[in-house]
Design an enzyme around this catalytic site. Structure first.
Site, PDB file in Angstrom:
ATOM      1  N   TYR A 333      60.434  76.865 -22.376  1.00 51.90           N
ATOM      2  CA  TYR A 333      61.796  77.307 -22.395  1.00 51.90           C
ATOM      3  C   TYR A 333      61.374  79.106 -21.810  1.00 51.90           C
ATOM      4  CZ  TYR A 333      66.589  79.704 -22.910  1.00 51.90           C
ATOM      5  OH  TYR A 333      68.076  80.617 -22.572  1.00 51.90           O
ATOM      6  N   CYS A 334      62.018  79.465 -20.281  1.00 47.00           N
ATOM      7  CA  CYS A 334      61.421  80.304 -20.212  1.00 47.00           C
ATOM      8  C   CYS A 334      59.549  81.292 -20.324  1.00 47.00           C
ATOM      9  CB  CYS A 334      61.732  81.571 -20.695  1.00 47.00           C
ATOM     10  SG  CYS A 334      61.524  83.435 -20.975  1.00 47.00           S
ATOM     11  N   ILE A 335      59.235  81.955 -21.188  1.00 50.58           N
ATOM     12  CA  ILE A 335      58.067  81.348 -20.790  1.00 50.58           C
ATOM     13  C   ILE A 335      57.238  80.846 -21.855  1.00 50.58           C
ATOM     14  CG2 ILE A 335      57.621  82.778 -22.535  1.00 50.58           C
ATOM     15  CD1 ILE A 335      55.146  84.758 -22.539  1.00 50.58           C
TER      16      ILE A 335
END
Length: 603
Positions: A333-335
């Site tokens: 998720y994301c980074i």
């Protein structure tokens, strides 16, 4: 006569109470000054752009004045004319003795919802003049042409910040809501507001970070992040949580979820009815979730390689041992999705085929377009961050929180500040906002590697990112993948995520565009079906063309993903209980790391 006496007595009592509250305000102001004096030092470069930006803008504007004076004069005279006519209209209204606003009260704006902005001549004059001024500033920025596109984008951003900051709603004397409440409460709202302000400043060591939720309403592991499970492994970087099964049988291949370490993992387990973690377990999967450590200054030398080696690779190996499976399905998720991509490239270089498939939530891997983060990814800001993290050993959570908040300043700064500090209201008991305020620090080396190597230089997508003795490339990500992006995401713009997926080497790609933003578009359970999604198998199309030709479905994307992941998860086997003899429980979910609040050097 008796009635008049009672009313006079009541008015006197009201006035006395108001005066007492004003004395409290004076006393609290001294406490406020003391709290502000404890403010932590922050590198000056992080407070705004280098003055060179404004110098370039002034030079370009002056150049425009000299080469095309007609256009500049036209806009200036238009502004003068509107301002003078506006003043004349207000004078006429006052001279009429009727004290009413013009028939045209001006354009609608969420900030000006109080009817007095349209009906009262004083507030209407202020509102309309503010909107005239705002339009003039926007036009002046638009007129600047002899400047680089990146600098123009930054100039637009900072001009908008100035315009938003100067809104009359942000000042007590020109906010009718706050003034009305102060009168209704005999000044009590101002006392409570000042107490709220002081509490926030004291809690953040002199920094004014508006508290968005009532933190006392939530306790992690008790009424938030309550899915059942056990911590089955722990090292200095992470705790590995295995969630308890809710079905008699589970799919053979386990799932391991890597959340971002900028925030806490429990965004995916806020409450039972919207918990992605619970939903995945209920579909019959063995789910592991990594809970990252909230680092302090002792982690200053931790880099992306540490997150990969002691986080991703270690977690994958432990999950394989626990489930006696040769492969796992991974989610980032994301980074954490960005770093999962780096990990997959590294694994390909090493010939490690432990990951059967990868799912990416709102993941950026190609940073050739910096989107709304452009103002913060130029050298003056990154230089300032580098100096600050070198001094403190970490990128402090409040710096990141402040940066993200200014991307939506009216919603995340000014409106909450008005409600809390001017109106004296207690922040709402809202789980999402509680999570939003529960941030994490970033290790110094990791922050700079990410900002310089990935965000600024775009090495992973363009030329190769040197890490752990290998040159990592986006094209090396060749496992079957499922990417979910969000239409209104201001953190990871979907078109930028799409471009990264296009460059990945996998021959089996599914790309989904969910409605809503960075969080709501992901946390969208099927029992709500609040937001729909788009699907299109043609990943060679340009983003706008992709969306235009995509099939729209009004339901949540969760079941679509589950159908996809089921095909990569093997047969049904008896449900697995958390841990084994070599992985005894180290404590119940959500573990201990998630409970650690962001702290700075010296705490």
């Amino acid at each position: 006569m008796a009635t008049e006496t009672i009313e006079e007595g009541q008015n006197t009592a009201d006035l006395d109470q108001f005066q007492r509250n004003m004395v409290k305000v004076e006393e609290l102001s001294q406490r406020l000054i003391a709290a502000l004096q404890k403010k932590e030092t922050v590198n000056a470069a992080l407070h705004g752009p280098n003055q060179e930006l404004y110098a370039k803008a002034m030079k370009a504007y002056w150049h425009e004045w000299m080469t095309n004076p007609t256009k500049v004069l036209e806009h200036q005279i238009e502004y003068w004319g509107k301002s003078v006519l506006h003043f004349v209209d207000a004078q006429k209204a006052l001279a009429s003795g009727k004290l009413k606003a013009p028939e045209d009260p001006g354009p609608k704006d969420r900030r000006f919802s109080n009817p007095l902005w349209d009906t009262h001549p004083y507030f209407n004059f202020i509102k309309q003049q503010y909107l005239i001024n705002a339009a003039a500033i926007e036009q002046a920025v638009e007129d600047v042409e002899d400047i680089e596109p990146v600098e123009k984008r930054r100039l637009n951003y900072f001009a908008r910040q100035i315009v938003d900051m100067m809104s009359p709603t942000n000042f007590l004397a020109t906010n009718p809501d706050a003034l009305e409440k102060a009168i209704q409460t005999e000044g009590e709202s101002l006392v409570k507001g000042l107490e709220n302000l002081i509490a926030d400043i004291e809690a953040n060591k002199g920094e004014m970070l508006v508290r968005l939720s009532d933190d006392s309403s939530f306790k992690i592991g008790e009424n938030i992040a309550t899915a059942k499970g056990e911590v089955v492994f722990r090292d200095r970087m992470m705790e590995l949580i295995q969630y308890s099964p809710t079905t008699d049988e589970v799919r053979e291949t386990p799932i391991i979820l890597f959340p971002p370490w900028i925030n806490k993992f429990y965004i995916l387990d806020l409450k039972p009815e919207n918990s992605f973690i619970r939903w995945v377990v209920d579909q019959g999967y063995t789910l592991f979730v990594v809970s990252w450590v909230n680092p302090d200054a002792t982690y200053k030398d931790v880099g992306l390689d540490t997150y990969i080696e002691e986080g991703y690779l270690t977690a994958i190996e432990e999950v394989k041992k626990l489930t006696k499976q040769p492969k796992v399905n991974a989610i980032g998720y994301c980074i954490a999705g960005t770093t999962l991509s780096l990990t997959l490239s590294l694994m390909k270089k090493r010939g490690d085929k432990s990951v059967k498939s990868a799912t990416f939530f709102t993941t950026l891997t190609d940073f050739s377009e910096q989107g709304e983060f452009t103002p913060f990814l130029q050298n003056d800001f990154i230089d300032g961050i580098e100096e600050d993290v070198t001094e403190h050993g970490l990128l402090r959570s409040f710096i990141m929180a402040r940066t993200f908040s200014f991307l939506r300043s009216n919603d995340l700064i000014y409106r909450p500040a008005i409600r809390s500090y001017m109106m004296g209201e207690t922040p709402p008991a809202f789980d999402l906002l509680f999570w939003n305020g529960d941030g994490a620090n970033l290790p110094a080396r990791m922050a700079i590697e990410y900002l310089r190597g990935l965000c600024q230089d775009n090495r992973f997508a363009d030329g190769g990112f040197e890490l752990m003795g290998e040159t990592l490339n986006l094209k090396d990500v060749d496992v079957p993948l499922f990417a979910v992006t969000c239409e209104n995401d201001h953190i990871a713009a979907w078109k930028d995520c799409y471009r990264g997926v296009q460059k990945m080497g996998s021959k089996n790609k599914t790309f989904v565009l969910s409605e809503s933003g960075h969080v709501a578009g992901i946390v969208n359970p099927p029992n709500k079906n609040k937001y729909g999604h788009y699907v299109n198998e043609d990943l060679k199309a340009l983003p706008d063309e992709w969306q235009e030709k995509a099939d729209y479905h009004k339901e949540s994307w969760w079941p679509v993903w589950e159908k996809w992941i089921a095909k990569k998860s093997g047969k049904w086997v008896p449900a697995r209980q958390p841990g084994d003899s070599k992985h005894p429980s180290l404590g119940p979910a959500p573990g201990e790391y998630v409970k650690v609040k962001a702290r700075a050097e010296g705490e």
